[in-house]
Design a protein around this motif. Sequence first.
Motif, short mmCIF file in Angstrom:
data_model
loop_
_atom_site.label_atom_id
_atom_site.label_comp_id
_atom_site.label_asym_id
_atom_site.label_seq_id
_atom_site.Cartn_x
_atom_site.Cartn_y
_atom_site.Cartn_z
N PRO A 106 29.73 31.11 -13.25
CA PRO A 106 28.87 30.98 -12.07
C PRO A 106 27.50 31.64 -12.27
O PRO A 106 26.47 31.09 -11.85
CB PRO A 106 29.66 31.70 -10.96
N ALA A 107 27.47 32.81 -12.90
CA ALA A 107 26.19 33.50 -13.12
C ALA A 107 25.32 32.70 -14.09
O ALA A 107 24.11 32.59 -13.89
CB ALA A 107 26.43 34.91 -13.66
N GLN A 108 25.90 32.15 -15.13
CA GLN A 108 25.13 31.37 -16.09
C GLN A 108 24.59 30.09 -15.45
O GLN A 108 23.46 29.68 -15.74
CB GLN A 108 25.98 31.05 -17.32
N ALA A 109 25.37 29.47 -14.56
CA ALA A 109 24.89 28.27 -13.86
C ALA A 109 23.72 28.63 -12.95
O ALA A 109 22.72 27.90 -12.90
CB ALA A 109 26.03 27.64 -13.05
N LEU A 110 23.82 29.75 -12.24
CA LEU A 110 22.72 30.21 -11.38
C LEU A 110 21.48 30.52 -12.22
O LEU A 110 20.37 30.11 -11.86
CB LEU A 110 23.12 31.47 -10.63
N CYS A 111 21.68 31.21 -13.31
CA CYS A 111 20.56 31.59 -14.17
C CYS A 111 19.85 30.34 -14.70
O CYS A 111 18.62 30.25 -14.65
CB CYS A 111 21.08 32.43 -15.33
N ALA A 112 20.61 29.38 -15.17
CA ALA A 112 20.02 28.15 -15.70
C ALA A 112 19.28 27.39 -14.61
O ALA A 112 18.16 26.92 -14.83
CB ALA A 112 21.11 27.28 -16.33
N ALA A 113 19.88 27.27 -13.43
CA ALA A 113 19.24 26.51 -12.35
C ALA A 113 17.95 27.18 -11.88
O ALA A 113 16.93 26.50 -11.69
CB ALA A 113 20.21 26.35 -11.18
N LEU A 114 17.96 28.51 -11.72
CA LEU A 114 16.75 29.21 -11.29
C LEU A 114 15.66 29.14 -12.36
O LEU A 114 14.49 28.93 -12.05
CB LEU A 114 17.08 30.67 -10.93
N THR A 115 16.05 29.30 -13.61
CA THR A 115 15.09 29.19 -14.72
C THR A 115 14.50 27.79 -14.78
O THR A 115 13.27 27.63 -14.89
CB THR A 115 15.79 29.53 -16.05
N ASP A 116 15.34 26.78 -14.70
CA ASP A 116 14.87 25.38 -14.75
C ASP A 116 13.96 25.06 -13.56
O ASP A 116 12.99 24.33 -13.69
CB ASP A 116 16.04 24.41 -14.80
N PHE A 117 14.30 25.61 -12.39
CA PHE A 117 13.48 25.38 -11.20
C PHE A 117 12.08 25.96 -11.39
O PHE A 117 11.08 25.32 -11.05
CB PHE A 117 14.16 25.99 -9.97
N ILE A 118 12.00 27.17 -11.93
CA ILE A 118 10.68 27.77 -12.17
C ILE A 118 9.91 26.93 -13.19
O ILE A 118 8.73 26.63 -12.98
CB ILE A 118 10.82 29.22 -12.70
#
Length: 158
Positions: A106-118
């Motif tokens: 879950p943390a890696q999915a959040l990290c990837a999504a927030l990074t990709d969004f930026i």
Amino acid sequence: MTEPESAGGRGCLLGLGAVIGLGVLAAVIGFALLGGGDDVDTAASPGPTDTPSSVTSATGCADVTEDFRRFAGARLDVVRRVCWEADGRLRAEIELAADINASSAPAQALCAALTDFITASSRAWSGFTAYSLSPLTPGQPMLSREELDGPCRNPFQQ
């Protein structure tokens, strides 16, 4: 089975039921005390000391929650609010406890999504911090990334 053996078995079951009942009662009382933490002094905590929504409003955080939801889709339904802070960092408020393991799925999915969004926003990289909305760790930072190719970390565990 004889009468004394049967009575002893019932006594054991009653005792076990009482222990389980007391455990449930203790858990309910503990949850009520933790959930009613409005009077808890959080001034020493590294996270915000107010409710997350009023903190983001007070700091001039530009809300992009709907944009993020369209970008990330339903796979990240634990994200409640996303906004750009005045310093250019992305701020997210997440319904997970701050003690999440940064290497968990879950943390890696959040990290990837927030990074990709930026990255998709065409903004200069300033990093992000995700804050917990969990009643157990309200307002505590739970995930951050400082450099674009740096690791996602849990500031709560450092």
